[in-house]
Design an enzyme around this catalytic site. Structure first.
Site, PDB file in Angstrom:
ATOM      1  N   ASN A 223       0.837  -1.190   0.000  1.00  0.00           N
ATOM      2  CA  ASN A 223       0.000   0.000   0.000  1.00  0.00           C
ATOM      3  C   ASN A 223       0.879   1.249   0.000  1.00  0.00           C
ATOM      4  OD1 ASN A 223       0.548  -0.872   2.753  1.00  0.00           O
ATOM      5  ND2 ASN A 223      -0.912   0.643   3.491  1.00  0.00           N
TER       6      ASN A 223
ATOM      7  N   CYS B 180     -10.504  -4.423   0.010  1.00  0.00           N
ATOM      8  CA  CYS B 180     -11.629  -3.477   0.009  1.00  0.00           C
ATOM      9  C   CYS B 180     -12.478  -3.706  -1.244  1.00  0.00           C
ATOM     10  CB  CYS B 180     -11.111  -2.040   0.063  1.00  0.00           C
ATOM     11  SG  CYS B 180     -10.338  -1.456  -1.475  1.00  0.00           S
TER      12      CYS B 180
ATOM     13  N   CYS C 121     -10.679  -2.955  -4.588  1.00  0.00           N
ATOM     14  CA  CYS C 121      -9.716  -3.995  -4.958  1.00  0.00           C
ATOM     15  C   CYS C 121     -10.426  -5.250  -5.438  1.00  0.00           C
ATOM     16  CB  CYS C 121      -8.797  -4.316  -3.784  1.00  0.00           C
ATOM     17  SG  CYS C 121      -7.607  -3.004  -3.471  1.00  0.00           S
TER      18      CYS C 121
ATOM     19  N   GLU D 280      -3.170  -4.586  -3.095  1.00  0.00           N
ATOM     20  CA  GLU D 280      -3.703  -5.509  -4.099  1.00  0.00           C
ATOM     21  C   GLU D 280      -3.707  -4.897  -5.493  1.00  0.00           C
ATOM     22  OE1 GLU D 280      -4.832  -4.667  -1.058  1.00  0.00           O
ATOM     23  OE2 GLU D 280      -6.658  -5.799  -0.664  1.00  0.00           O
TER      24      GLU D 280
ATOM     25  N   GLU E 185       0.301   5.267   0.719  1.00  0.00           N
ATOM     26  CA  GLU E 185      -0.624   6.299   1.178  1.00  0.00           C
ATOM     27  C   GLU E 185      -0.210   7.676   0.657  1.00  0.00           C
ATOM     28  OE1 GLU E 185      -2.029   4.118   5.294  1.00  0.00           O
ATOM     29  OE2 GLU E 185      -0.823   5.927   5.452  1.00  0.00           O
TER      30      GLU E 185
ATOM     31  N   CYS F 138      -4.106   0.757  -2.644  1.00  0.00           N
ATOM     32  CA  CYS F 138      -4.017  -0.481  -1.871  1.00  0.00           C
ATOM     33  C   CYS F 138      -2.987  -1.426  -2.478  1.00  0.00           C
ATOM     34  CB  CYS F 138      -5.373  -1.181  -1.838  1.00  0.00           C
ATOM     35  SG  CYS F 138      -6.681  -0.237  -1.054  1.00  0.00           S
TER      36      CYS F 138
END
Length: 126
Positions: free
Chosen positions: A45, A89, A92, A58, A47, A56
């Site tokens: 990830n 999420c 994803c 994934e 940010e 993310c």
């Protein structure tokens, strides 16, 4: 997914989590996707202060795979030792759905592993 493949994906995802850039949440996540040709792509990830720009793990792994020519993903492992199970999420799940059919999902918090299919996690993907 067989145990050997699961172990390899989990290790790749664990290593990727170490590279996460997560100064805002402190929740480091790594992911590894398996392409149908056997190649493995890992991501973490990333940010951003403008939180909606965060990516993310994934999707980082998935986009690396696709940008390298993979067109089908057969398995994904998502890993975090951040204190809660790192289920993908919704964004994803939908992104993975675009490049998979019958995708096997392994989620690990370093202590416990949970296996599922993407269709169980995203029952009405499009």
């Amino acid at each position: 997914m067989d145990a050997k493949t699961a172990d390899i994906l989990k290790e790749k995802a664990r290593q990727a989590a170490k590279r996460a850039y997560c100064p805002y949440s402190g929740y480091a996540v790594g992911a590894a996707v398996l392409a149908d040709d056997g190649r493995i792509y890992a991501g973490c990830n990333v940010e951003n202060a403008s939180y909606s720009l965060t990516m993310c793990a994934e999707r980082v792994a998935l986009f690396k795979a696709v940008s390298d020519g993979a067109k089908k993903i057969t398995a994904v492992c998502v890993y975090s030792e951040g204190g809660r199970m790192p289920y993908p999420c919704g964004a994803c799940r939908q992104a993975l759905n675009e490049f998979s059919e019958g995708l096997e999902v392994l989620v690990s918090d370093g202590k416990e592993d949970v296996a599922a299919t993407l269709s169980e996690l995203l029952p009405h993907g499009f």
